[in-house]
Design a protein around this motif. Structure first.
Motif, PDB file in Angstrom:
ATOM      1  N   UNK A   1      22.255 -18.426  -2.261  1.00  0.00           N
ATOM      2  CA  UNK A   1      23.511 -19.262  -1.958  1.00  0.00           C
ATOM      3  C   UNK A   1      24.612 -19.010  -3.256  1.00  0.00           C
ATOM      4  N   UNK A   2      25.507 -19.067  -3.116  1.00  0.00           N
ATOM      5  CA  UNK A   2      26.492 -19.072  -4.337  1.00  0.00           C
ATOM      6  C   UNK A   2      27.172 -20.485  -4.028  1.00  0.00           C
ATOM      7  N   UNK A   3      26.913 -21.276  -5.506  1.00  0.00           N
ATOM      8  CA  UNK A   3      27.586 -22.563  -5.253  1.00  0.00           C
ATOM      9  C   UNK A   3      29.093 -22.763  -5.479  1.00  0.00           C
TER      10      UNK A   3
ATOM     11  N   UNK B   1      23.305 -21.961   8.516  1.00  0.00           N
ATOM     12  CA  UNK B   1      24.315 -23.002   8.840  1.00  0.00           C
ATOM     13  C   UNK B   1      24.759 -23.484   7.740  1.00  0.00           C
ATOM     14  N   UNK B   2      25.751 -22.718   6.814  1.00  0.00           N
ATOM     15  CA  UNK B   2      25.904 -23.152   5.646  1.00  0.00           C
ATOM     16  C   UNK B   2      26.936 -24.411   5.502  1.00  0.00           C
ATOM     17  N   UNK B   3      26.349 -25.139   4.313  1.00  0.00           N
ATOM     18  CA  UNK B   3      27.200 -26.564   3.953  1.00  0.00           C
ATOM     19  C   UNK B   3      28.118 -25.794   3.261  1.00  0.00           C
ATOM     20  N   UNK B   4      29.361 -26.035   3.709  1.00  0.00           N
ATOM     21  CA  UNK B   4      30.572 -25.413   3.010  1.00  0.00           C
ATOM     22  C   UNK B   4      31.039 -26.539   1.763  1.00  0.00           C
ATOM     23  N   UNK B   5      30.632 -27.632   1.789  1.00  0.00           N
ATOM     24  CA  UNK B   5      30.821 -28.727   0.844  1.00  0.00           C
ATOM     25  C   UNK B   5      30.115 -28.366  -0.698  1.00  0.00           C
ATOM     26  N   UNK B   6      29.045 -27.656  -0.435  1.00  0.00           N
ATOM     27  CA  UNK B   6      28.447 -27.265  -1.569  1.00  0.00           C
ATOM     28  C   UNK B   6      28.354 -25.751  -1.992  1.00  0.00           C
ATOM     29  N   UNK B   7      28.509 -24.808  -0.974  1.00  0.00           N
ATOM     30  CA  UNK B   7      28.302 -23.388  -1.204  1.00  0.00           C
ATOM     31  C   UNK B   7      29.521 -22.792  -0.563  1.00  0.00           C
ATOM     32  N   UNK B   8      29.549 -21.726  -1.459  1.00  0.00           N
ATOM     33  CA  UNK B   8      30.480 -20.581  -1.062  1.00  0.00           C
ATOM     34  C   UNK B   8      30.270 -19.737   0.176  1.00  0.00           C
ATOM     35  N   UNK B   9      28.788 -19.388   0.051  1.00  0.00           N
ATOM     36  CA  UNK B   9      28.192 -18.224   0.775  1.00  0.00           C
ATOM     37  C   UNK B   9      26.617 -18.225   0.686  1.00  0.00           C
TER      38      UNK B   9
ATOM     39  N   UNK C   1      30.336 -17.483  -9.936  1.00  0.00           N
ATOM     40  CA  UNK C   1      29.805 -17.606  -8.566  1.00  0.00           C
ATOM     41  C   UNK C   1      28.636 -16.561  -8.394  1.00  0.00           C
ATOM     42  N   UNK C   2      27.424 -16.919  -8.968  1.00  0.00           N
ATOM     43  CA  UNK C   2      26.131 -15.934  -9.002  1.00  0.00           C
ATOM     44  C   UNK C   2      25.216 -16.268  -8.100  1.00  0.00           C
ATOM     45  N   UNK C   3      24.512 -15.618  -7.651  1.00  0.00           N
ATOM     46  CA  UNK C   3      23.420 -15.736  -6.588  1.00  0.00           C
ATOM     47  C   UNK C   3      22.507 -16.602  -7.163  1.00  0.00           C
ATOM     48  N   UNK C   4      21.995 -17.451  -6.467  1.00  0.00           N
ATOM     49  CA  UNK C   4      21.007 -18.426  -6.846  1.00  0.00           C
ATOM     50  C   UNK C   4      20.216 -18.845  -5.668  1.00  0.00           C
ATOM     51  N   UNK C   5      19.064 -19.396  -5.992  1.00  0.00           N
ATOM     52  CA  UNK C   5      17.902 -19.917  -4.752  1.00  0.00           C
ATOM     53  C   UNK C   5      18.665 -21.627  -4.494  1.00  0.00           C
ATOM     54  N   UNK C   6      18.729 -22.066  -3.140  1.00  0.00           N
ATOM     55  CA  UNK C   6      19.253 -23.286  -3.005  1.00  0.00           C
ATOM     56  C   UNK C   6      18.637 -24.303  -3.653  1.00  0.00           C
ATOM     57  N   UNK C   7      19.192 -25.476  -3.922  1.00  0.00           N
ATOM     58  CA  UNK C   7      18.257 -26.534  -4.503  1.00  0.00           C
ATOM     59  C   UNK C   7      18.937 -27.620  -5.140  1.00  0.00           C
ATOM     60  N   UNK C   8      18.423 -28.535  -5.479  1.00  0.00           N
ATOM     61  CA  UNK C   8      19.056 -29.971  -5.981  1.00  0.00           C
ATOM     62  C   UNK C   8      18.225 -30.924  -6.750  1.00  0.00           C
TER      63      UNK C   8
END
Length: 201
Positions: free
Chosen positions: A54-56, A130-138, A62-69
């Motif tokens: 994802x990109x946060x 199903x992207x969470x648009x609140x947290x991620x750009x893509x 806006x770098x590619x990274x693994x989803x997490x939190x």
């Protein structure tokens, strides 16, 4: 004394902090006094060598990274990885192993706490995004080889992509730290121990 503040914190810092979350959704301020634990899930599709990234939305780069939190209080890291991947991408997954641990101090956005960041290997149980648009750009499924070489990522993501590529080509048993649940000395309690897989006896 406020219930969220430890006596030790008050003795050492002579300060109390109250917070009120004004942003959308539930309060996301970390609950720990000295450390926060972040967990990412590297969802690898072994059939095609692709990994979910994802990109946060709220990052300066806006770098590619693994989803997490951040891990919730009382939540095991495997549960955090699975939950965070689903919340950000809509992809369901299964825990396979712990891959790495990063420790960092004075991390911007960590509220003065030290930061522990754990990356887990997951297998996909679904593939539809199903992207969470609140947290991620893509969000995309990228080839591990591409992620390992691209300049559009962070050093840790590139390094883990290289590690995953090695595991894909040479067997994940060479890179995995597996999890075993063991009984604690306290009656009725259990803990999770992560280590290299032992030879079958």
């Amino acid at each position: 004394m406020f219930p969220s503040l430890s006596a030790d914190c008050l003795r050492r810092r002579h300060a109390a902090v109250l917070s009120l979350w004004l942003g959308p959704g539930e309060d996301r301020l970390p609950a720990f006094a000295t450390h926060q634990v972040g967990v990412a899930g590297a969802v690898v599709d072994e059939s095609n060598g692709k990994v979910l990234v994802v990109q946060d939305r709220n990052k300066t780069k806006n770098a590619w990274k693994f989803p997490g939190g951040l891990s919730d209080l009382g939540e095991n890291i495997d549960e955090t990885a699975i939950r965070e991947v689903f919340e950000e991408t809509g992809v369901r997954s299964q825990f396979r192993s712990l891959l790495s641990i990063r420790q960092q101090h004075k991390l911007p956005g960590a509220f003065g706490m030290s930061d522990m960041y754990l990356i887990c290997r997951l297998s996909p149980l679904s593939h539809h995004i199903n992207l969470c648009t609140q947290e991620c750009l893509c969000c995309e499924w990228l080839d591990l080889s591409e992620l390992a070489e691209t300049s559009e990522t962070t050093p840790i993501t590139s390094r883990i992509a290289t590690l995953l590529l090695y595991g894909l080509n040479n067997g994940f048993h060479n890179i995995d730290l597996t999890m075993k649940q063991l009984p604690a000395v306290y009656c009725g309690s259990f803990y999770q121990l992560y280590h290299r897989r032992l030879p079958e006896v």
